[in-house]
Write a protein that holds these residues in place. Structure first.
Motif, PDB file in Angstrom:
ATOM      1  N   LYS A 131      -5.419  -1.327  -0.557  1.00 11.96           N
ATOM      2  CA  LYS A 131      -4.640  -2.561  -0.437  1.00 11.96           C
ATOM      3  C   LYS A 131      -4.350  -3.168  -1.802  1.00 11.96           C
ATOM      4  O   LYS A 131      -3.278  -3.728  -2.026  1.00 11.96           O
ATOM      5  CB  LYS A 131      -5.394  -3.579   0.434  1.00 11.96           C
ATOM      6  CG  LYS A 131      -5.421  -3.217   1.916  1.00 11.96           C
ATOM      7  CD  LYS A 131      -6.120  -4.320   2.713  1.00 11.96           C
ATOM      8  CE  LYS A 131      -6.183  -3.957   4.190  1.00 11.96           C
ATOM      9  NZ  LYS A 131      -6.703  -5.057   5.018  1.00 11.96           N
ATOM     10  N   THR A 132      -5.325  -3.094  -2.726  1.00 19.02           N
ATOM     11  CA  THR A 132      -5.087  -3.679  -4.053  1.00 19.02           C
ATOM     12  C   THR A 132      -4.233  -2.765  -4.923  1.00 19.02           C
ATOM     13  O   THR A 132      -3.729  -3.197  -5.952  1.00 19.02           O
ATOM     14  CB  THR A 132      -6.401  -3.955  -4.817  1.00 19.02           C
ATOM     15  OG1 THR A 132      -7.006  -2.711  -5.210  1.00 19.02           O
ATOM     16  CG2 THR A 132      -7.381  -4.773  -4.002  1.00 19.02           C
TER      17      THR A 132
ATOM     18  N   ARG B  94      -0.443   3.074   8.076  1.00 20.78           N
ATOM     19  CA  ARG B  94      -0.994   1.983   7.263  1.00 20.78           C
ATOM     20  C   ARG B  94      -1.342   0.740   8.074  1.00 20.78           C
ATOM     21  O   ARG B  94      -1.986  -0.170   7.558  1.00 20.78           O
ATOM     22  CB  ARG B  94       0.009   1.591   6.167  1.00 20.78           C
ATOM     23  CG  ARG B  94       0.085   2.610   5.046  1.00 20.78           C
ATOM     24  CD  ARG B  94       1.098   2.244   4.006  1.00 20.78           C
ATOM     25  NE  ARG B  94       2.464   2.437   4.486  1.00 20.78           N
ATOM     26  CZ  ARG B  94       3.537   2.334   3.726  1.00 20.78           C
ATOM     27  NH1 ARG B  94       3.407   2.002   2.458  1.00 20.78           N
ATOM     28  NH2 ARG B  94       4.739   2.538   4.220  1.00 20.78           N
TER      29      ARG B  94
ATOM     30  N   ASP C 245      -8.420 -10.681   4.544  1.00 21.22           N
ATOM     31  CA  ASP C 245      -7.844  -9.331   4.706  1.00 21.22           C
ATOM     32  C   ASP C 245      -8.586  -8.297   3.861  1.00 21.22           C
ATOM     33  O   ASP C 245      -8.052  -7.239   3.567  1.00 21.22           O
ATOM     34  CB  ASP C 245      -6.344  -9.335   4.345  1.00 21.22           C
ATOM     35  CG  ASP C 245      -5.570  -8.218   5.063  1.00 21.22           C
ATOM     36  OD1 ASP C 245      -6.025  -7.790   6.145  1.00 21.22           O
ATOM     37  OD2 ASP C 245      -4.540  -7.776   4.534  1.00 21.22           O
ATOM     38  N   ARG C 246      -9.846  -8.604   3.476  1.00 22.08           N
ATOM     39  CA  ARG C 246     -10.613  -7.685   2.629  1.00 22.08           C
ATOM     40  C   ARG C 246     -12.049  -7.498   3.128  1.00 22.08           C
ATOM     41  O   ARG C 246     -12.920  -7.063   2.373  1.00 22.08           O
ATOM     42  CB  ARG C 246     -10.646  -8.195   1.188  1.00 22.08           C
ATOM     43  CG  ARG C 246      -9.264  -8.306   0.565  1.00 22.08           C
ATOM     44  CD  ARG C 246      -9.347  -8.493  -0.928  1.00 22.08           C
ATOM     45  NE  ARG C 246      -9.977  -7.336  -1.554  1.00 22.08           N
ATOM     46  CZ  ARG C 246     -10.205  -7.254  -2.862  1.00 22.08           C
ATOM     47  NH1 ARG C 246      -9.880  -8.241  -3.657  1.00 22.08           N
ATOM     48  NH2 ARG C 246     -10.772  -6.179  -3.374  1.00 22.08           N
TER      49      ARG C 246
ATOM     50  N   MET D 169       0.838  -1.195   0.000  1.00 22.12           N
ATOM     51  CA  MET D 169       0.000   0.000   0.000  1.00 22.12           C
ATOM     52  C   MET D 169       0.875   1.248   0.000  1.00 22.12           C
ATOM     53  O   MET D 169       1.876   1.295   0.702  1.00 22.12           O
ATOM     54  CB  MET D 169      -0.876   0.003   1.270  1.00 22.12           C
ATOM     55  CG  MET D 169      -2.027   0.984   1.221  1.00 22.12           C
ATOM     56  SD  MET D 169      -2.825   1.200   2.857  1.00 22.12           S
ATOM     57  CE  MET D 169      -3.194  -0.468   3.358  1.00 22.12           C
TER      58      MET D 169
ATOM     59  N   LEU E 122     -10.113  -4.077   8.113  1.00 21.33           N
ATOM     60  CA  LEU E 122     -10.459  -2.842   7.395  1.00 21.33           C
ATOM     61  C   LEU E 122     -10.514  -1.646   8.341  1.00 21.33           C
ATOM     62  O   LEU E 122     -11.100  -0.619   8.022  1.00 21.33           O
ATOM     63  CB  LEU E 122     -11.796  -3.004   6.656  1.00 21.33           C
ATOM     64  CG  LEU E 122     -11.787  -3.945   5.450  1.00 21.33           C
ATOM     65  CD1 LEU E 122     -13.175  -4.011   4.806  1.00 21.33           C
ATOM     66  CD2 LEU E 122     -10.759  -3.515   4.409  1.00 21.33           C
ATOM     67  N   THR E 123      -9.922  -1.809   9.522  1.00 16.68           N
ATOM     68  CA  THR E 123      -9.899  -0.724  10.503  1.00 16.68           C
ATOM     69  C   THR E 123      -8.458  -0.246  10.647  1.00 16.68           C
ATOM     70  O   THR E 123      -7.575  -1.036  10.971  1.00 16.68           O
ATOM     71  CB  THR E 123     -10.401  -1.247  11.867  1.00 16.68           C
ATOM     72  OG1 THR E 123     -11.729  -1.745  11.704  1.00 16.68           O
ATOM     73  CG2 THR E 123     -10.403  -0.132  12.906  1.00 16.68           C
ATOM     74  N   LEU E 124      -8.236   1.032  10.409  1.00 20.59           N
ATOM     75  CA  LEU E 124      -6.898   1.586  10.619  1.00 20.59           C
ATOM     76  C   LEU E 124      -6.675   1.770  12.118  1.00 20.59           C
ATOM     77  O   LEU E 124      -7.487   2.393  12.807  1.00 20.59           O
ATOM     78  CB  LEU E 124      -6.749   2.929   9.909  1.00 20.59           C
ATOM     79  CG  LEU E 124      -6.623   2.886   8.384  1.00 20.59           C
ATOM     80  CD1 LEU E 124      -6.562   4.307   7.834  1.00 20.59           C
ATOM     81  CD2 LEU E 124      -5.397   2.089   7.949  1.00 20.59           C
TER      82      LEU E 124
ATOM     83  N   GLY F  16     -13.870   3.278   5.820  1.00 18.35           N
ATOM     84  CA  GLY F  16     -12.729   2.618   5.185  1.00 18.35           C
ATOM     85  C   GLY F  16     -13.055   1.276   4.551  1.00 18.35           C
ATOM     86  O   GLY F  16     -12.172   0.637   3.980  1.00 18.35           O
ATOM     87  N   THR F  17     -14.314   0.857   4.628  1.00 16.35           N
ATOM     88  CA  THR F  17     -14.632  -0.509   4.187  1.00 16.35           C
ATOM     89  C   THR F  17     -14.417  -0.709   2.692  1.00 16.35           C
ATOM     90  O   THR F  17     -14.173  -1.827   2.253  1.00 16.35           O
ATOM     91  CB  THR F  17     -16.082  -0.878   4.544  1.00 16.35           C
ATOM     92  OG1 THR F  17     -16.953   0.105   3.995  1.00 16.35           O
ATOM     93  CG2 THR F  17     -16.273  -0.928   6.049  1.00 16.35           C
TER      94      THR F  17
ATOM     95  N   LEU G 116     -10.146   1.568   1.950  1.00 20.93           N
ATOM     96  CA  LEU G 116      -8.942   0.884   2.437  1.00 20.93           C
ATOM     97  C   LEU G 116      -8.704  -0.403   1.642  1.00 20.93           C
ATOM     98  O   LEU G 116      -7.559  -0.750   1.324  1.00 20.93           O
ATOM     99  CB  LEU G 116      -9.074   0.586   3.944  1.00 20.93           C
ATOM    100  CG  LEU G 116      -7.835   0.004   4.620  1.00 20.93           C
ATOM    101  CD1 LEU G 116      -6.629   0.910   4.453  1.00 20.93           C
ATOM    102  CD2 LEU G 116      -8.100  -0.245   6.108  1.00 20.93           C
ATOM    103  N   ASP G 117      -9.794  -1.073   1.302  1.00 22.98           N
ATOM    104  CA  ASP G 117      -9.695  -2.277   0.479  1.00 22.98           C
ATOM    105  C   ASP G 117      -9.049  -1.947  -0.873  1.00 22.98           C
ATOM    106  O   ASP G 117      -8.137  -2.655  -1.333  1.00 22.98           O
ATOM    107  CB  ASP G 117     -11.114  -2.841   0.297  1.00 22.98           C
ATOM    108  CG  ASP G 117     -11.121  -4.202  -0.383  1.00 22.98           C
ATOM    109  OD1 ASP G 117     -10.134  -4.947  -0.234  1.00 22.98           O
ATOM    110  OD2 ASP G 117     -12.123  -4.521  -1.040  1.00 22.98           O
TER     111      ASP G 117
ATOM    112  N   TYR H 196     -12.186  10.191   4.241  1.00 24.76           N
ATOM    113  CA  TYR H 196     -12.159   8.822   4.759  1.00 24.76           C
ATOM    114  C   TYR H 196     -13.284   8.641   5.779  1.00 24.76           C
ATOM    115  O   TYR H 196     -13.436   9.448   6.690  1.00 24.76           O
ATOM    116  CB  TYR H 196     -10.799   8.568   5.427  1.00 24.76           C
ATOM    117  CG  TYR H 196     -10.513   7.127   5.761  1.00 24.76           C
ATOM    118  CD1 TYR H 196     -10.132   6.238   4.774  1.00 24.76           C
ATOM    119  CD2 TYR H 196     -10.628   6.666   7.071  1.00 24.76           C
ATOM    120  CE1 TYR H 196      -9.866   4.911   5.076  1.00 24.76           C
ATOM    121  CE2 TYR H 196     -10.358   5.334   7.378  1.00 24.76           C
ATOM    122  CZ  TYR H 196      -9.977   4.459   6.369  1.00 24.76           C
ATOM    123  OH  TYR H 196      -9.709   3.152   6.671  1.00 24.76           O
TER     124      TYR H 196
END
Lengths: 348, 160
Positions: free
Chosen positions: A38-39, B21, B42-43, A1, B62-64, A30-31, A34-35, A27
């Motif tokens: 990550k990709t 992160r 992890d998604r 990331m 999914l929680t920072l 984040g559901t 953030l996903d 933000y």
């Protein structure tokens, strides 16, 4: 990331100042964002966490009877709010049909509006996707299927807007309140979300440095509260996006339709609403034939974008059943939530 | 980067976060040695990382972590009291509600979250719907649903 800066403003002016920094993105839960980070599909320089801004947390009725929902209200909180259940119960029904309990506890309502399509090529930075990168490519051109659009799509993009909540909101003429460097403005949700046409990477009307501060459901929605339903068809009973969904509301007097509202989800790049379909119902008998007629009008111009032609007939049948459910609803009473397609149509 | 001060399983906890992160899941597993919450997808799709944040079930993946200043986090390691299992843990044992056990901590935390929400009663359809964010690839769902129903039944009869 990719590395990013995390900012957590406590007030709206602080939030807008943070949003003015280059590369800043709002933000919420984040559901989705953030996903995508990550990709590698999303690469913001800064996250501006709006969930700590107190001014974005409330659900209130204004003097004119409009329901105002703060941008950072969580989906689960909104779905349980007595004000929403009284004002627009089909929005609660849609919220509870979406995602999982965990995700509903996290996701915010503004994030629900701004969430990205779940087209797998959008989330994969190695795939061609004009919606993500503004280029010309679209790997769904040859691989479009059940998760892609059958109406409102373009040669450049076949993506579907995945929200459940937005479908009844569009049917009820909900508005998005935006705040930014130029001040505050209200835009109809149905205009705020845009069709892909030639520039699919412009997915909504959000301006630079602007954030959603609230959603507003007009007072007029309450007249339809007693006879309105959200029906979602999906490949498993829970925790799946809609193949097709319909938000339907119908006011009936003397066996005839006096007012109707309809929007569809799962079939288009934004919640699909065709006012002509609603107008054509007025004055006609409240019967399955009338509902089917409205469905035919709503789906005019539909065309498969790939191996998904079945969604057109499925959408029409979903519309007809959603209206039957809505017509059978008992005004003023609560109902079991959420809906399942396996439920029988209740007795009127 | 400033430090994160929060509460984990009832104990105050301070962590230096040099990078925003880090997810709550990675923080729990890699820094705090709490490996009960599992990294499945992890998604946000499998629920194996489910924990409670301020009493509400969330996906830790999914929680920072940086967003949790002052929050109270509960993981499966914090459920038992003085050697006594939480009733939900006991019910999972009694109903043989697992095979490989990978999803179990997430299932249990999710079930406790469902109980805190207080809306499902012990209605089987609502329990299934309420637990849909937790996958079990061994197919232990019949036992899981039975375990959750039993605890919810006892919970609702005790509180009325």
């Amino acid at each position: 990331m990719k590395a990013f800066q995390y900012l957590n403003p406590k007030t709206l002016p602080e939030a807008l100042a943070a949003m003015a920094l280059p590369g800043s993105v709002a933000y919420g839960g984040g559901t989705n964002l953030l996903d995508l980070m990550k990709t590698g599909a999303a690469t913001p320089d800064g996250l501006v966490d709006l969930t700590g801004v107190q001014a974005l947390q409330s659900i209130t009725l204004d003097d004119a009877g409009n329901l105002r929902i703060g941008a950072a209200v969580r989906n689960a909180t909104l779905a349980r709010a007595p004000l929403l259940r009284a004002h627009a119960p089909m929005v609660a029904e849609a919220l509870l049909s979406g995602a999982s309990a965990q995700i509903r506890n996290m996701a915010t309502v503004a994030g629900n509006v701004l969430q990205e399509t779940r087209c797998p090529y959008f989330a994969n930075p190695d795939a061609a996707c004009a919606r993500r990168d503004g280029g010309q490519g679209c790997d769904a051109r040859v691989h479009a299927g059940r998760e892609h659009a059958v109406i409102g799509w373009s040669e450049a993009c076949r993506a579907v807007h995945p929200s459940d909540m937005c479908v009844p909101l569009v049917a009820l003429d909900a508005k998005v309140e935006l705040s930014g460097p130029e001040g505050v403005r209200l835009v109809a949700l149905s205009d705020f979300l845009t069709l892909p046409e030639e520039t699919p990477n412009r997915r909504n009307l959000l301006g630079s440095g602007e954030i959603i501060t609230a959603l507003v459901i007009p007072a007029a929605a309450t007249a339809l509260a007693g006879q309105s339903r959200y029906l979602k068809v999906r490949e498993r009973t829970s925790f799946a996006f809609a193949l097709v969904s319909a938000a339907a509301a119908v006011q009936i007097a003397g066996g005839k339709v006096i007012r109707a509202r309809l929007a569809l989800g799962g079939i288009a790049p934004k919640p699909w609403r065709v006012p002509e379909a609603e107008e054509a119902m007025v004055g006609r008998a409240a019967t399955p034939e009338t509902y089917r007629m409205a469905a035919e009008i709503a789906l005019q111009g539909a065309a498969p974008s790939g191996d998904n032609g079945f969604k057109i007939e499925l959408a029409k049948r979903t519309v007809a059943r959603a209206f039957e459910w809505a017509a059978a609803d008992v005004p003023g009473l609560g109902r079991d939530l959420p809906a399942s397609v396996f439920d029988t149509i209740p007795e009127a | 980067m400033s430090g994160l001060e929060f509460v984990v399983n009832g104990a105050a906890c301070g962590v230096a976060l040099e990078d925003p992160r880090v997810t709550l899941l990675d923080l729990l597993r890699d820094r705090l040695g709490l490996t009960g919450a599992k990294k499945g997808c992890d998604r946000g799709q499998c629920g194996a990382c489910t924990v409670l944040v301020n009493g509400a079930r969330v996906n830790a993946c999914l929680t920072l972590a940086v967003a949790l200043q002052g929050a109270e986090v509960t993981t499966v390691e914090g459920l038992s009291e003085g050697g006594n299992l939480h009733p939900m843990q006991q019910a999972f044992l009694d109903h043989d509600a697992l095979q490989c056990g990978f999803c179990t901590p997430g299932q249990i935390l999710s079930a406790i979250g469902l109980m805190n929400e207080g809306e499902s009663g012990d209605d089987v359809a609502r329990v299934r719907e309420g637990m849909s964010g937790n996958l079990c690839r061994c197919g232990a769902q019949p036992g899981i649903v039975a375990a959750v129903q039993e605890v919810l039944q006892a919970h609702s009869s005790g509180s009325r």
